[in-house]
Design a protein around this motif. Structure first.
Motif, short mmCIF file in Angstrom:
data_model
loop_
_atom_site.label_atom_id
_atom_site.label_comp_id
_atom_site.label_asym_id
_atom_site.label_seq_id
_atom_site.Cartn_x
_atom_site.Cartn_y
_atom_site.Cartn_z
N THR A 98 0.85 -1.19 0.00
CA THR A 98 0.00 0.00 0.00
C THR A 98 0.89 1.24 0.00
O THR A 98 1.88 1.31 0.73
CB THR A 98 -0.91 0.01 1.23
OG1 THR A 98 -1.70 -1.18 1.23
CG2 THR A 98 -1.82 1.23 1.24
N GLU A 103 -6.68 4.78 -0.34
CA GLU A 103 -7.28 4.01 -1.42
C GLU A 103 -8.80 3.92 -1.35
O GLU A 103 -9.44 3.44 -2.30
CB GLU A 103 -6.67 2.61 -1.45
CG GLU A 103 -5.18 2.65 -1.77
CD GLU A 103 -4.52 1.28 -1.80
OE1 GLU A 103 -5.22 0.28 -1.44
OE2 GLU A 103 -3.33 1.18 -2.16
N ILE A 111 -5.68 2.57 -8.12
CA ILE A 111 -4.90 2.06 -6.99
C ILE A 111 -3.57 1.50 -7.48
O ILE A 111 -2.52 1.74 -6.88
CB ILE A 111 -5.70 0.98 -6.24
CG1 ILE A 111 -6.92 1.59 -5.56
CG2 ILE A 111 -4.81 0.26 -5.21
CD1 ILE A 111 -7.87 0.57 -4.95
N ARG A 115 0.05 2.83 -6.22
CA ARG A 115 1.01 1.99 -5.50
C ARG A 115 2.36 1.93 -6.21
O ARG A 115 3.41 1.98 -5.56
CB ARG A 115 0.44 0.57 -5.34
CG ARG A 115 -0.69 0.47 -4.34
CD ARG A 115 -0.98 -0.98 -3.99
NE ARG A 115 -2.07 -1.10 -3.03
CZ ARG A 115 -2.34 -2.21 -2.36
NH1 ARG A 115 -1.63 -3.31 -2.56
NH2 ARG A 115 -3.34 -2.25 -1.50
#
Length: 236
Positions: A98, A103, A111, A115
């Motif tokens: 993460t 998120e 996402i 990341r």
């Protein structure tokens, strides 16, 4: 503009970067070991006996042949070996952790981009995500704002250029719709164009890189994100 910052230990991201670097170094070491000449060739060359002349007038026996230097493989042989190598040995995949972007409310491709950027650009401390806006990108979880530290400096501008370029280089993979940086909009595929002057550096995207994707749907919680691919559910 409302941005949510998530602090993360620089040492944590450093460990992921070190892990990726260690894999590359390990692969290089294995390749170097694999190309080392065989030990026995060296020993034969060093210890091969020298033929002595016979005590009688008869002709001396032929000398024992000594191994020469190892033959260098041709380009065709190298290509043939590479083609036969197992695919798994050429790919060092690990799940992306993460990042600094919150998120919640983001779709899966957004996402994924957030990341990857968090991991590869540890200078980035803040990435904005879901928020209310007149346009659909942020409210629909389709966009992130990558805040550039010291954005007016040459180093800050270069960092923003790198991040915008990285997003565009992965346009097909991440479903990039557009990138906005320093008052210029770059479609995922196509030529960039200038945006209207919105009156301040934030609205004109001088202090952050805006990256919008086509989303890919909201996450189920079982997605695994890699640098080069994403799986919607854990492998069996």
């Amino acid at each position: 503009m409302l941005l949510v910052s998530t602090n993360r230990s620089a040492s944590s991201r450093g460990r992921w970067l070190a892990f990726g670097g260690a894999l590359v170094v390990s692969a290089g070491m294995l390749y170097a070991q694999g190309t080392e000449p065989h030990c026995c060739v060296k020993k034969v060359a060093a210890t091969a006996p020298i033929a002595a002349p016979a005590p009688s007038p008869q002709p001396a026996p032929a000398a024992v042949p000594v191994a020469g230097p190892p033959r260098i493989a041709s380009a065709a042989e190298v290509q043939s070996l590479a083609a036969d190598a197992p695919a798994a040995a050429q790919s060092f995949q690990f799940a992306l952790p993460t990042g600094v972007a919150p998120e919640s409310g983001l779709q899966v491709k957004t996402i994924w981009a957030a990341r990857a950027i968090s991991l590869l650009f540890p200078q980035i401390a803040t990435i904005g995500g879901y928020r209310q806006d007149a346009l659909r990108w942020h409210p629909s979880g389709l966009a992130i704002d990558v805040m550039i530290p010291d954005h007016t400096s040459p180093e800050g501008i270069e960092l923003g250029d790198q991040i915008a370029g990285y997003a565009l280089a992965n346009a097909k993979r991440w479903g990039i719709d557009h990138v906005i940086w320093r008052q210029k909009i770059y479609p995922g595929i196509g030529k960039p164009s200038w945006t209207a002057n919105m009156g301040n550096e934030t609205a004109n995207h001088y202090d952050h890189v805006h990256i919008a994707t086509d989303g890919g749907g909201y996450p189920t919680g079982h997605e695994i994100y890699y640098i080069g691919s994403m799986t919607p559910t854990p492998p069996a």
